[in-house]
Design an enzyme around this catalytic site. Structure first.
Site, PDB file in Angstrom:
ATOM      1  N   LYS A  35      77.507  -1.527  31.726  1.00 21.42           N
ATOM      2  CA  LYS A  35      76.460  -0.642  31.200  1.00 21.42           C
ATOM      3  C   LYS A  35      76.041  -1.082  29.796  1.00 21.42           C
ATOM      4  O   LYS A  35      76.687  -1.950  29.201  1.00 21.42           O
ATOM      5  CB  LYS A  35      77.008   0.789  31.163  1.00 21.42           C
ATOM      6  N   ARG A 130      83.934  16.059  30.356  1.00 23.36           N
ATOM      7  CA  ARG A 130      82.597  15.512  30.175  1.00 23.36           C
ATOM      8  C   ARG A 130      81.903  15.642  31.531  1.00 23.36           C
ATOM      9  O   ARG A 130      81.340  16.679  31.815  1.00 23.36           O
ATOM     10  CB  ARG A 130      82.695  14.065  29.675  1.00 23.36           C
ATOM     11  N   TYR A 255      70.449  -4.004  -2.758  1.00 25.53           N
ATOM     12  CA  TYR A 255      69.858  -2.671  -2.941  1.00 25.53           C
ATOM     13  C   TYR A 255      70.851  -1.743  -3.645  1.00 25.53           C
ATOM     14  O   TYR A 255      72.038  -1.735  -3.307  1.00 25.53           O
ATOM     15  CB  TYR A 255      69.501  -2.060  -1.589  1.00 25.53           C
ATOM     16  N   MET A 303      68.377  -5.111   5.863  1.00 21.03           N
ATOM     17  CA  MET A 303      67.890  -5.215   7.236  1.00 21.03           C
ATOM     18  C   MET A 303      68.040  -6.629   7.803  1.00 21.03           C
ATOM     19  O   MET A 303      68.415  -6.815   8.961  1.00 21.03           O
ATOM     20  CB  MET A 303      66.424  -4.776   7.311  1.00 21.03           C
TER      21      MET A 303
HETATM   22  C1  LIG Z   1      82.459   2.971  30.154  1.00 20.09           C
HETATM   23  C2  LIG Z   1      83.332   3.419  31.250  1.00 20.09           C
HETATM   24  C3  LIG Z   1      84.394   2.598  31.693  1.00 20.09           C
HETATM   25  C4  LIG Z   1      84.809   1.332  30.985  1.00 20.09           C
HETATM   26  O1  LIG Z   1      85.466   1.666  29.768  1.00 20.09           O
HETATM   27  P1  LIG Z   1      86.147   0.562  28.846  1.00 20.09           P
HETATM   28  O2  LIG Z   1      86.870   1.347  27.811  1.00 20.09           O
HETATM   29  O3  LIG Z   1      85.031  -0.226  28.242  1.00 20.09           O
HETATM   30  O4  LIG Z   1      87.008  -0.248  29.717  1.00 20.09           O
HETATM   31  C5  LIG Z   1      85.083   3.014  32.828  1.00 20.09           C
HETATM   32  N1  LIG Z   1      84.768   4.183  33.463  1.00 20.09           N
HETATM   33  C6  LIG Z   1      83.774   4.994  33.035  1.00 20.09           C
HETATM   34  C7  LIG Z   1      83.498   6.256  33.770  1.00 20.09           C
HETATM   35  C8  LIG Z   1      83.038   4.653  31.906  1.00 20.09           C
HETATM   36  O5  LIG Z   1      82.070   5.473  31.469  1.00 20.09           O
END
Ligand SMILES: *Cc1c(COP(=O)(O)O)cnc(C)c1O
Length: 372
Positions: A35, A130, A255, A303
């Site tokens: 992702k 969650r 800055y 930046m």
């Molecule tokens: C992002 C995610 C993972 C992977 O997590 P890592 O800590 O990067 O290995 C696995 N399962 C779910 C549901 C996630 O959201």
């Protein structure tokens, strides 16, 4: 021409890290979590490089569609599932597997008149609070999906760990026990472990593991680097020295002029900044490699540029190579100096940074040398 700020990807490191996952989770199938643009490494590119992986996971429907449009044929799990009818259409059209975590999703599934077309993952909320059904709701959700014409059987089962990176906390054991208790007797494959779960805990690998950050060679544990687990960093973020100047005692840098020279010094300006994803929160003293040698960041990150102390780097000249993180400079270490976690640094690499595979970077170096 390779632009000053660029990230070089080492695919042999990526394949090495996959082998480490296989060693940790013997017998389990691997769902590579890619992702957020493959944790900043490039979604399609990473999927292509992982051509032998069992399945992929992404967060959103559009990420899954991008993978299909790039010709990726493996199973693709969409971790956030869907919340709209048009997303459900896309999931079906592109053969993506949503996570079902809310009753409204089942309402939608029951309202579509299609037979057995969609493979789904049902998520238990075992303590993260969650996404997912809690233990009391889970069985009812499972039964509804079992009866639903649009859903292909068997339904796969999953949960997510909230504290797997804390090996002294018993939350993980309690989550795993609850998952096993609630899912006993249900048909369907199971998945529990993220990277910290895979590396830190035994007996939780189940049918499928879901590694993300460890594939990229980075540790999910705050007191460790990827190298401590035998992982190799996939991304090295590079830039170049743009200018060098000599400063006098009392000269203020950058800055706000917060950083002031306490002695005459040689300073270098590097072409990288928060516009590239280098964290603005990195403090003076953050390590930077100039020609492979450690120097310190001074003054505020702007930046497009940062300043470094070149006092100990007499031979450095304009155009020389700079590494911000990656090989020989763990991104975990930079994250500490920037009061953040390595995940945000990798995901935060911006569009301006050209991402190149190692073999092409090496070829460019050869071209440059033959021209010189
Ligand atoms: C992002 C995610 C993972 C992977 O997590 P890592 O800590 O990067 O290995 C696995 N399962 C779910 C549901 C996630 O959201």
């Amino acid at each position: 021409m390779i632009p000053a700020a660029h990230a070089v990807l080492d695919f042999s490191a990526l394949r090495h890290n996959v082998e480490r996952v296989r060693e940790y989770a013997r017998g389990a199938k691997i769902m590579a979590v890619i992702k957020a643009n493959g944790y900043g490494h490039g979604l399609e590119r990473i999927a292509d490089a992982l051509s032998t992986i069992d399945a992929f996971a992404v967060a959103r429907v559009d990420e899954g569609v991008r993978l299909r449009e790039a010709g990726i044929g493996q199973r693709i799990v969409v971790l956030e599932g869907f919340c709209q009818h048009n997303e459900l259409d896309l999931l079906r059209r592109f053969g993506l597997e949503p996570v079902i975590h809310d009753a409204s999703q089942i309402d939608l599934l029951e309202s579509v008149a299609v037979t057995q077309s969609l493979s789904v993952w049902l998520k238990l909320d075992s303590g993260m609070h969650r996404l997912g059904f809690d233990a009391e709701e889970f069985t009812a959700a499972y039964r509804r999906l079992n009866d639903c014409q649009a859903v292909r059987q068997p339904i796969s089962l999953m949960t997510h760990l909230a504290k797997a990176d804390d090996l002294d906390d018993d939350t993980t054991s309690r989550q795993v026990q609850q998952f096993k208790r609630v899912t006993t007797g249900f048909a369907g494959e199971c998945s529990i472990a993220n990277s910290a779960g895979i590396m830190g805990w035994s007996d939780i690998h189940a049918d499928w593991v879901r590694p993300g950050i460890m594939l990229f060679g980075v540790s999910p544990f705050s007191d460790k680097n990827g190298g401590d687990h035998g992982l190799k960093p996939v991304m090295t973020l590079h830039s170049r020295l743009l200018a060098i100047k000599n400063l006098q005692t009392g000269d203020a840098v950058g800055y706000g002029g917060e950083w002031v020279c306490s002695r005459p010094m040689r300073m270098g300006i590097v072409a990288v900044g928060y516009g590239d994803g280098y964290p603005r929160s990195a403090v003076s003293g953050t390590p930077v490699l100039v020609n492979g040698q450690r120097v310190e960041l001074i003054g505020r990150v702007s930046m497009d540029m940062i300043s470094v102390d070149l006092s100990e780097c007499a031979s450095a000249k304009v155009g020389d190579s700079v590494v911000l993180w990656g090989e020989d400079l763990p991104v975990e270490e930079i994250a500490k100096y920037a009061s953040t976690i390595p995940y945000t640094l990798l995901c935060g690499v911006t569009q301006r940074v050209r991402i190149i595979e190692e073999q092409w970077a090496a070829q460019d170096a050869v071209v440059k040398e033959s021209r010189a």
